[in-house]
Design a protein around this motif. Structure first.
Motif, PDB file in Angstrom:
ATOM      1  N   ALA A   1      40.790  43.354  29.877  1.00 57.63           N
ATOM      2  CA  ALA A   1      41.687  43.713  28.768  1.00 57.63           C
ATOM      3  C   ALA A   1      42.784  44.685  29.165  1.00 57.63           C
ATOM      4  O   ALA A   1      43.939  44.549  28.730  1.00 57.63           O
ATOM      5  CB  ALA A   1      40.867  44.283  27.609  1.00 57.63           C
ATOM      6  N   ASP A   2      42.458  45.681  30.006  1.00 59.11           N
ATOM      7  CA  ASP A   2      43.463  46.677  30.376  1.00 59.11           C
ATOM      8  C   ASP A   2      44.385  46.199  31.499  1.00 59.11           C
ATOM      9  O   ASP A   2      45.252  46.949  31.957  1.00 59.11           O
ATOM     10  CB  ASP A   2      42.786  47.991  30.779  1.00 59.11           C
ATOM     11  CG  ASP A   2      41.927  47.837  32.019  1.00 59.11           C
ATOM     12  OD1 ASP A   2      41.570  46.691  32.367  1.00 59.11           O
ATOM     13  OD2 ASP A   2      41.612  48.865  32.655  1.00 59.11           O
ATOM     14  N   LYS A   3      44.208  44.947  31.958  1.00 54.96           N
ATOM     15  CA  LYS A   3      45.049  44.403  33.037  1.00 54.96           C
ATOM     16  C   LYS A   3      46.074  43.393  32.531  1.00 54.96           C
ATOM     17  O   LYS A   3      46.874  42.880  33.305  1.00 54.96           O
ATOM     18  CB  LYS A   3      44.165  43.692  34.081  1.00 54.96           C
ATOM     19  CG  LYS A   3      43.064  44.529  34.696  1.00 54.96           C
ATOM     20  CD  LYS A   3      43.603  45.500  35.721  1.00 54.96           C
ATOM     21  CE  LYS A   3      42.465  46.201  36.458  1.00 54.96           C
ATOM     22  NZ  LYS A   3      42.958  47.158  37.454  1.00 54.96           N
ATOM     23  N   LEU A   4      46.085  43.112  31.221  1.00 57.12           N
ATOM     24  CA  LEU A   4      46.834  41.974  30.693  1.00 57.12           C
ATOM     25  C   LEU A   4      48.313  42.235  30.440  1.00 57.12           C
ATOM     26  O   LEU A   4      49.115  41.294  30.445  1.00 57.12           O
ATOM     27  CB  LEU A   4      46.190  41.491  29.390  1.00 57.12           C
ATOM     28  CG  LEU A   4      44.771  40.928  29.495  1.00 57.12           C
ATOM     29  CD1 LEU A   4      44.240  40.599  28.112  1.00 57.12           C
ATOM     30  CD2 LEU A   4      44.749  39.699  30.391  1.00 57.12           C
ATOM     31  N   SER A   5      48.688  43.453  30.195  1.00 54.44           N
ATOM     32  CA  SER A   5      50.060  43.744  29.763  1.00 54.44           C
ATOM     33  C   SER A   5      51.092  43.299  30.801  1.00 54.44           C
ATOM     34  O   SER A   5      50.950  43.557  31.999  1.00 54.44           O
ATOM     35  CB  SER A   5      50.221  45.240  29.496  1.00 54.44           C
ATOM     36  OG  SER A   5      51.557  45.522  29.111  1.00 54.44           O
TER      37      SER A   5
ATOM     38  N   VAL B   1      47.182  42.016  40.805  1.00 59.96           N
ATOM     39  CA  VAL B   1      46.594  41.978  39.461  1.00 59.96           C
ATOM     40  C   VAL B   1      45.311  42.800  39.404  1.00 59.96           C
ATOM     41  O   VAL B   1      45.085  43.563  38.455  1.00 59.96           O
ATOM     42  CB  VAL B   1      46.335  40.523  39.024  1.00 59.96           C
ATOM     43  CG1 VAL B   1      45.522  40.483  37.725  1.00 59.96           C
ATOM     44  CG2 VAL B   1      47.656  39.775  38.832  1.00 59.96           C
ATOM     45  N   ARG B   2      44.463  42.679  40.399  1.00 63.71           N
ATOM     46  CA  ARG B   2      43.207  43.422  40.411  1.00 63.71           C
ATOM     47  C   ARG B   2      43.441  44.919  40.589  1.00 63.71           C
ATOM     48  O   ARG B   2      42.664  45.744  40.096  1.00 63.71           O
ATOM     49  CB  ARG B   2      42.298  42.906  41.531  1.00 63.71           C
ATOM     50  CG  ARG B   2      41.716  41.534  41.248  1.00 63.71           C
ATOM     51  CD  ARG B   2      40.943  40.992  42.451  1.00 63.71           C
ATOM     52  NE  ARG B   2      39.782  41.813  42.772  1.00 63.71           N
ATOM     53  CZ  ARG B   2      38.553  41.622  42.298  1.00 63.71           C
ATOM     54  NH1 ARG B   2      38.335  40.617  41.455  1.00 63.71           N
ATOM     55  NH2 ARG B   2      37.565  42.401  42.666  1.00 63.71           N
ATOM     56  N   THR B   3      44.526  45.293  41.271  1.00 64.57           N
ATOM     57  CA  THR B   3      44.805  46.708  41.537  1.00 64.57           C
ATOM     58  C   THR B   3      45.642  47.351  40.436  1.00 64.57           C
ATOM     59  O   THR B   3      45.324  48.434  39.939  1.00 64.57           O
ATOM     60  CB  THR B   3      45.540  46.857  42.888  1.00 64.57           C
ATOM     61  OG1 THR B   3      44.767  46.231  43.914  1.00 64.57           O
ATOM     62  CG2 THR B   3      45.734  48.331  43.230  1.00 64.57           C
ATOM     63  N   ASN B   4      46.731  46.655  40.025  1.00 65.58           N
ATOM     64  CA  ASN B   4      47.687  47.254  39.091  1.00 65.58           C
ATOM     65  C   ASN B   4      47.861  46.473  37.789  1.00 65.58           C
ATOM     66  O   ASN B   4      48.709  46.835  36.969  1.00 65.58           O
ATOM     67  CB  ASN B   4      49.059  47.405  39.772  1.00 65.58           C
ATOM     68  CG  ASN B   4      49.019  48.359  40.947  1.00 65.58           C
ATOM     69  OD1 ASN B   4      48.441  49.434  40.851  1.00 65.58           O
ATOM     70  ND2 ASN B   4      49.615  47.964  42.065  1.00 65.58           N
ATOM     71  N   GLY B   5      47.106  45.406  37.600  1.00 66.73           N
ATOM     72  CA  GLY B   5      47.266  44.603  36.404  1.00 66.73           C
ATOM     73  C   GLY B   5      48.415  43.611  36.541  1.00 66.73           C
ATOM     74  O   GLY B   5      49.132  43.587  37.543  1.00 66.73           O
ATOM     75  N   VAL B   6      48.596  42.783  35.515  1.00 64.49           N
ATOM     76  CA  VAL B   6      49.653  41.767  35.532  1.00 64.49           C
ATOM     77  C   VAL B   6      51.027  42.409  35.717  1.00 64.49           C
ATOM     78  O   VAL B   6      51.890  41.880  36.423  1.00 64.49           O
ATOM     79  CB  VAL B   6      49.625  40.941  34.225  1.00 64.49           C
ATOM     80  CG1 VAL B   6      50.810  39.978  34.160  1.00 64.49           C
ATOM     81  CG2 VAL B   6      48.308  40.171  34.118  1.00 64.49           C
TER      82      VAL B   6
ATOM     83  N   ASP C   1      36.814  44.981  58.224  1.00 65.53           N
ATOM     84  CA  ASP C   1      38.260  45.177  58.364  1.00 65.53           C
ATOM     85  C   ASP C   1      39.071  44.074  57.693  1.00 65.53           C
ATOM     86  O   ASP C   1      40.301  44.134  57.663  1.00 65.53           O
ATOM     87  CB  ASP C   1      38.658  45.297  59.844  1.00 65.53           C
ATOM     88  CG  ASP C   1      38.423  44.009  60.624  1.00 65.53           C
ATOM     89  OD1 ASP C   1      37.657  43.149  60.138  1.00 65.53           O
ATOM     90  OD2 ASP C   1      39.008  43.866  61.708  1.00 65.53           O
ATOM     91  N   LYS C   2      38.406  43.035  57.165  1.00 68.12           N
ATOM     92  CA  LYS C   2      39.101  41.974  56.434  1.00 68.12           C
ATOM     93  C   LYS C   2      38.777  42.021  54.942  1.00 68.12           C
ATOM     94  O   LYS C   2      39.252  41.190  54.170  1.00 68.12           O
ATOM     95  CB  LYS C   2      38.715  40.598  56.994  1.00 68.12           C
ATOM     96  CG  LYS C   2      39.182  40.345  58.434  1.00 68.12           C
ATOM     97  CD  LYS C   2      40.689  40.204  58.506  1.00 68.12           C
ATOM     98  CE  LYS C   2      41.158  39.776  59.892  1.00 68.12           C
ATOM     99  NZ  LYS C   2      41.095  40.851  60.882  1.00 68.12           N
ATOM    100  N   LEU C   3      37.960  43.007  54.519  1.00 64.09           N
ATOM    101  CA  LEU C   3      37.535  43.096  53.122  1.00 64.09           C
ATOM    102  C   LEU C   3      38.618  43.746  52.271  1.00 64.09           C
ATOM    103  O   LEU C   3      39.059  44.858  52.557  1.00 64.09           O
ATOM    104  CB  LEU C   3      36.236  43.907  53.024  1.00 64.09           C
ATOM    105  CG  LEU C   3      35.572  43.964  51.636  1.00 64.09           C
ATOM    106  CD1 LEU C   3      35.109  42.582  51.207  1.00 64.09           C
ATOM    107  CD2 LEU C   3      34.402  44.948  51.656  1.00 64.09           C
ATOM    108  N   GLY C   4      39.088  43.059  51.232  1.00 67.01           N
ATOM    109  CA  GLY C   4      40.103  43.586  50.326  1.00 67.01           C
ATOM    110  C   GLY C   4      40.111  42.798  49.038  1.00 67.01           C
ATOM    111  O   GLY C   4      39.475  41.740  48.918  1.00 67.01           O
ATOM    112  N   HIS C   5      40.848  43.292  48.051  1.00 67.10           N
ATOM    113  CA  HIS C   5      40.910  42.602  46.759  1.00 67.10           C
ATOM    114  C   HIS C   5      41.551  41.220  46.872  1.00 67.10           C
ATOM    115  O   HIS C   5      41.322  40.352  46.019  1.00 67.10           O
ATOM    116  CB  HIS C   5      41.682  43.447  45.749  1.00 67.10           C
ATOM    117  CG  HIS C   5      40.888  44.599  45.200  1.00 67.10           C
ATOM    118  ND1 HIS C   5      39.828  44.419  44.346  1.00 67.10           N
ATOM    119  CD2 HIS C   5      41.000  45.942  45.398  1.00 67.10           C
ATOM    120  CE1 HIS C   5      39.320  45.602  44.020  1.00 67.10           C
ATOM    121  NE2 HIS C   5      40.003  46.534  44.654  1.00 67.10           N
ATOM    122  N   ASP C   6      42.370  41.018  47.907  1.00 67.91           N
ATOM    123  CA  ASP C   6      42.999  39.713  48.057  1.00 67.91           C
ATOM    124  C   ASP C   6      41.990  38.612  48.378  1.00 67.91           C
ATOM    125  O   ASP C   6      42.257  37.427  48.199  1.00 67.91           O
ATOM    126  CB  ASP C   6      44.096  39.753  49.125  1.00 67.91           C
ATOM    127  CG  ASP C   6      43.607  40.281  50.473  1.00 67.91           C
ATOM    128  OD1 ASP C   6      42.537  40.906  50.515  1.00 67.91           O
ATOM    129  OD2 ASP C   6      44.321  40.087  51.478  1.00 67.91           O
TER     130      ASP C   6
END
Length: 604
Positions: free
Chosen positions: A223-227, A70-75, A325-330
């Motif tokens: 807003a741009d991640k909701l679609s 979701v943080r990378t490509n949206g819903v 090395d453990k830092l990511g959007h997850d």
């Protein structure tokens, strides 16, 4: 790092006590023989198996993965796994009854049932190690990696501390309770995990920093991640996020828990069912719960995290003790959970522990079944006693846990591993679908596909050839073509191997058909030749159920997608679209019930 109160500790300790008590309670009966240890004597009802499937896929890495997506490509990025609903419902309405009819102990044993000779024996032994050990360890390490990140963010634990504390109790009750212990505890784990995820989503969306659902949806960073569907004006996103998953990925890729034609721990549960009807009911229930009811709490937390932690720098600033090395959007999912109040925090931590234990215990029991039935008993000690088989099962459970824990300590993020596994199994899925319904597929078809897919994936991922072919700026092909390329080449290779090598013997093919009764034009040559020799292998009174099964699959997809997306539109406040989708869901459910009645008369 959060501070746990007495109430939090009470909830967590109570959860551990219940889990271990179940494992100890069923240990005596589970250790009676290998069938009890791995399949619970094939007496399980559909509802218990269905809940177990849902609990197993409710792992600690799943909300992390969804958050990363979701943080990378949206819903809309979730189509990368939403597309697997097609695979799941094909299993429900076509393959569940076939697996239960086979009466094998593991889906790997299927190889020496469907094929014959040394190639089949090699395939069974190799896949037992390839899937039961290598792929299984990779999958479990991904789940353990998520636990490491949660422990680091929420409790300030070192990776090794998380691995030891989370893994020890899991491996103990898995080794003691066997499959029955796994399924019974899954029933408890499911409700704990669902309660935790829903409670966390409600509280976190209403944080002052987020401001509730309306403020969240209006936020510029959200807003741009909701679609739910990707931007049709963005060709790259449309192809990678929607077209490839729906057109190619769902039928072509082998992925744990979403195998085309059924397999892995899903097959294990179908094989443990009371009968074919219970196997079908369990898999359908699982797909409804997995897709229609579960994603939105995770998605809401992921969207809220974009307000509180808009980028990686903000996560790192808030949690400087997390290694680079453990830092990511997850990590954002775990970071949001640190804001929960006492009581709810304990419940959510218990739910995350539940998710971890459910997935790992299933993977351990499933992988161990391969080692026992398909490698040890077949290759090392065919005369092993039932007591010896159970002992080997328990020992291998511990070994698998240790190896996966070690690998987890060197991994970085869940999405990275998910994408690798998808590509690594690309092109093999079509075989798993067709091998039941086309007599010409043989053991060499599967051997060739397996090695071709693996070798091509390694070459593209680990050598400069991948950059030459699919580099974003200078590649010969667009980068989105990498996955279809692996599928295309692998499919060509295994089809060539199929026609170059000899088909399976008449005896093997006729034995398989007589027991399974797959039907269809793909077996007409075998049936016709048997009739010419006055050998009856086909039941003339039963109509081929696959066309009705495919219709049911399509209606089931419409039903579940409509339910899932109508929920999303209700959350978004778009009630008109939600009402349309609910109407479509009701209509598809009515039509599905009618078709299901026809299928029952054909297969039962």
């Amino acid at each position: 790092m959060v501070s746990l109160d007495t109430l939090d500790y009470v909830l967590i300790i109570l959860f551990f006590v219940i889990t271990l008590s179940i494992g100890i309670y069923v240990s005596k009966k589970s250790g009676k023989n290998s069938s009890e240890f791995f399949l619970s004597g094939r007496t399980m009802p559909w509802w218990l198996l269905g809940v177990s499937m849902v609990a197993t896929t409710f792992s600690t890495d799943t909300p992390n993965l969804v958050t990363d997506i979701v943080r990378t490509n949206g819903v809309s990025g979730n189509w990368v796994w939403w597309a697997f609903l097609l695979t799941g419902l094909l299993t429900v309405f076509v393959y569940a009854k076939l697996w239960r009819k086979s009466n094998v102990n593991t889906d790997i044993e299927f190889y020496e049932f469907r094929y014959g000779g040394k190639p089949a024996s090699f395939l069974r032994k190799f896949r037992a190690i390839y899937l039961g050990v290598i792929f299984n360890i990779i999958t479990m390490s991904s789940v353990t990696l998520a636990a490491i990140k949660i422990g680091g963010i929420m409790l300030g634990l070192e990776p090794w501390q998380t691995v030891v504390s989370a893994g020890l109790i899991t491996v103990v009750f898995s080794a003691l309770g066997g499959f029955k212990g796994v399924v019974y505890t899954d029933f408890v784990l499911f409700f704990v995990a669902m309660g935790g995820s829903i409670g966390a989503a409600y509280y976190l969306v209403n944080l002052p920093d987020v401001g509730g659902v309306e403020a969240l949806l209006a936020n510029e960073g959200v807003a741009d991640k909701l679609s739910i569907l990707p931007d049709f004006g963005n060709t790259q996103a449309l192809i990678t996020l929607l077209i490839i998953p729906l057109a190619v990925q769902w039928w072509s890729s082998w992925y744990p828990g979403a195998e085309p034609g059924g397999g892995g721990y899903i097959a294990q549960r179908m094989l443990a069912a009371k009968d074919e009807n219970h196997a079908i009911g369990a898999t359908f229930f699982f797909n409804i719960m997995h897709y229609a009811l579960r994603p939105w709490p995770w998605i809401l937390v992921a969207l809220a995290s974009l307000v509180v932690f808009p980028d990686l720098a903000s996560i790192h600033e808030a949690f400087p003790n997390i290694a680079d090395d453990k830092l990511g959007h997850d990590l954002a999912y775990s970071a949001m959970l640190t804001k929960l109040p006492s009581g709810l925090l304990g419940l959510v931590l218990a739910s995350l522990i539940a998710a971890y234990m459910s997935t790992i215990s299933t993977q351990l029991n499933w992988g161990s079944s391969y080692i026992v039935y398909d490698f040890y008993k077949q290759q090392i000690n065919p005369e092993a006693s039932e007591k010896k088989l159970v002992a080997i099962g328990r020992f291998s459970t511990v070994v698998l846990m240790v190896l996966s824990a070690v690998l987890a300590l060197v991994l970085q993020n869940a999405l990275q591993l998910f994408e690798l596994l998808l590509v690594f199994g690309a092109g093999t899925g079509l075989i798993f679908i067709l091998r039941w319904f086309w007599w010409r597929i043989n053991a060499w078809s599967e051997i060739t596909a397996m090695f071709a897919s693996g070798i091509i994936s390694i070459v593209l991922k680990l050598t400069p050839i991948g950059d030459v072919l699919f580099d974003v700026e200078s590649g010969i092909f667009p980068d989105w073509f990498e996955y279809p390329f692996v599928v295309l080449v692998t499919t060509i290779v295994w089809l060539l191997a199929t026609y170059i090598t000899q088909p399976e013997s008449k005896a093997v093919l006729r034995s398989f058909y007589e027991k399974i009764q797959p039907g269809g034009p793909g077996w007409s040559k075998v049936v016709r030749e048997a009739e010419l020799e006055n050998v009856k292998i086909a039941d003339s009174g039963k109509e081929w159920s696959v066309p009705s099964g495919i219709k049911a699959m399509v209606l089931g997809c419409i039903l579940i997608y409509s339910c899932m997306f109508s929920t999303g539109y209700i959350i978004y406040g778009d009630y008109n679209r939600a009402l349309i989708l609910i109407s479509i869901a009701i209509l598809s459910a009515i039509l599905l019930i009618r078709i299901w009645k026809k299928i029952r008369t054909k297969i039962l």
